[in-house]
Design a protein around this motif. Sequence first.
Motif, PDB file in Angstrom:
ATOM      1  N   GLY A  96       0.655  -1.239   0.173  1.00  0.00           N
ATOM      2  CA  GLY A  96       0.087   0.060   0.241  1.00  0.00           C
ATOM      3  C   GLY A  96       0.877   1.092   0.019  1.00  0.00           C
ATOM      4  O   GLY A  96       0.276   2.281   0.471  1.00  0.00           O
ATOM      5  N   ILE A  97       2.225   1.114  -0.454  1.00  0.00           N
ATOM      6  CA  ILE A  97       2.975   2.415  -0.447  1.00  0.00           C
ATOM      7  C   ILE A  97       3.317   2.672  -1.938  1.00  0.00           C
ATOM      8  O   ILE A  97       4.176   1.774  -2.499  1.00  0.00           O
ATOM      9  CB  ILE A  97       4.224   2.219   0.479  1.00  0.00           C
ATOM     10  N   PHE A  98       2.979   3.699  -2.432  1.00  0.00           N
ATOM     11  CA  PHE A  98       2.869   3.973  -3.834  1.00  0.00           C
ATOM     12  C   PHE A  98       3.827   5.331  -4.138  1.00  0.00           C
ATOM     13  O   PHE A  98       4.006   5.456  -5.149  1.00  0.00           O
ATOM     14  CB  PHE A  98       1.562   4.025  -4.476  1.00  0.00           C
ATOM     15  N   SER A  99       3.701   6.249  -3.265  1.00  0.00           N
ATOM     16  CA  SER A  99       4.348   7.401  -3.369  1.00  0.00           C
ATOM     17  C   SER A  99       5.600   7.731  -2.181  1.00  0.00           C
ATOM     18  O   SER A  99       5.697   7.193  -1.295  1.00  0.00           O
ATOM     19  CB  SER A  99       3.714   8.579  -3.502  1.00  0.00           C
ATOM     20  N   VAL A 100       6.615   8.610  -2.520  1.00  0.00           N
ATOM     21  CA  VAL A 100       7.412   9.095  -1.662  1.00  0.00           C
ATOM     22  C   VAL A 100       7.032   9.573  -0.451  1.00  0.00           C
ATOM     23  O   VAL A 100       7.503   9.342   0.587  1.00  0.00           O
ATOM     24  CB  VAL A 100       8.356  10.152  -2.521  1.00  0.00           C
ATOM     25  N   GLU A 101       5.943  10.241  -0.435  1.00  0.00           N
ATOM     26  CA  GLU A 101       5.305  11.111   0.475  1.00  0.00           C
ATOM     27  C   GLU A 101       4.508   9.997   1.408  1.00  0.00           C
ATOM     28  O   GLU A 101       4.942   9.996   2.797  1.00  0.00           O
ATOM     29  CB  GLU A 101       3.992  12.151   0.141  1.00  0.00           C
TER      30      GLU A 101
END
Length: 165
Positions: free
Chosen positions: A21-26
């Motif tokens: 569930g982690i798709f972006s740098v943020e």
Amino acid sequence: MSLANVKGVGKSTQAVLADHGIFSVEELAAADTERLAKIPGFSKAKAQRIVLAAKALVGNLAKARFSRSLQSDADSHPAAGAPISLTSPELYINREMSLLEFNYRVLAQAEDVGTPLLERLNFLCISCSNMDEFFEVRVASVLQKADLDPPNRKPTTFRPMNCCR
């Protein structure tokens, strides 16, 4: 921003992070290192290292944006007490160009490989719909104005013929 920009995050790590569930740098910067350390193939040191790299990247982006906004504010605002000329072209935005710039940003979201596939398709559909509306409504009205040959208007000095013909 894509995870590919984070130091130490390769394609396989991106895939594993996406599965969790982690798709972006943020999102990576906000992730809990303890939770990441439990992912197979991750150690506590690796989790801390990539989270710190993501935080540094996000922090640098925020600093750069803040610095640019301060600089543009200083450049665009006259000294206190000085009268503002409302005929200055910099104060006005051309709506057709603004819509095209917005659509470019939507299309950039569709091109971002860090965005889930269905979301990318959604952004692509939004972009296509916007361009249909742009050519059916906006360009048609600009062409009509060009045919009438209106006088060159202040403050934008934008003539329809410069854009479409």
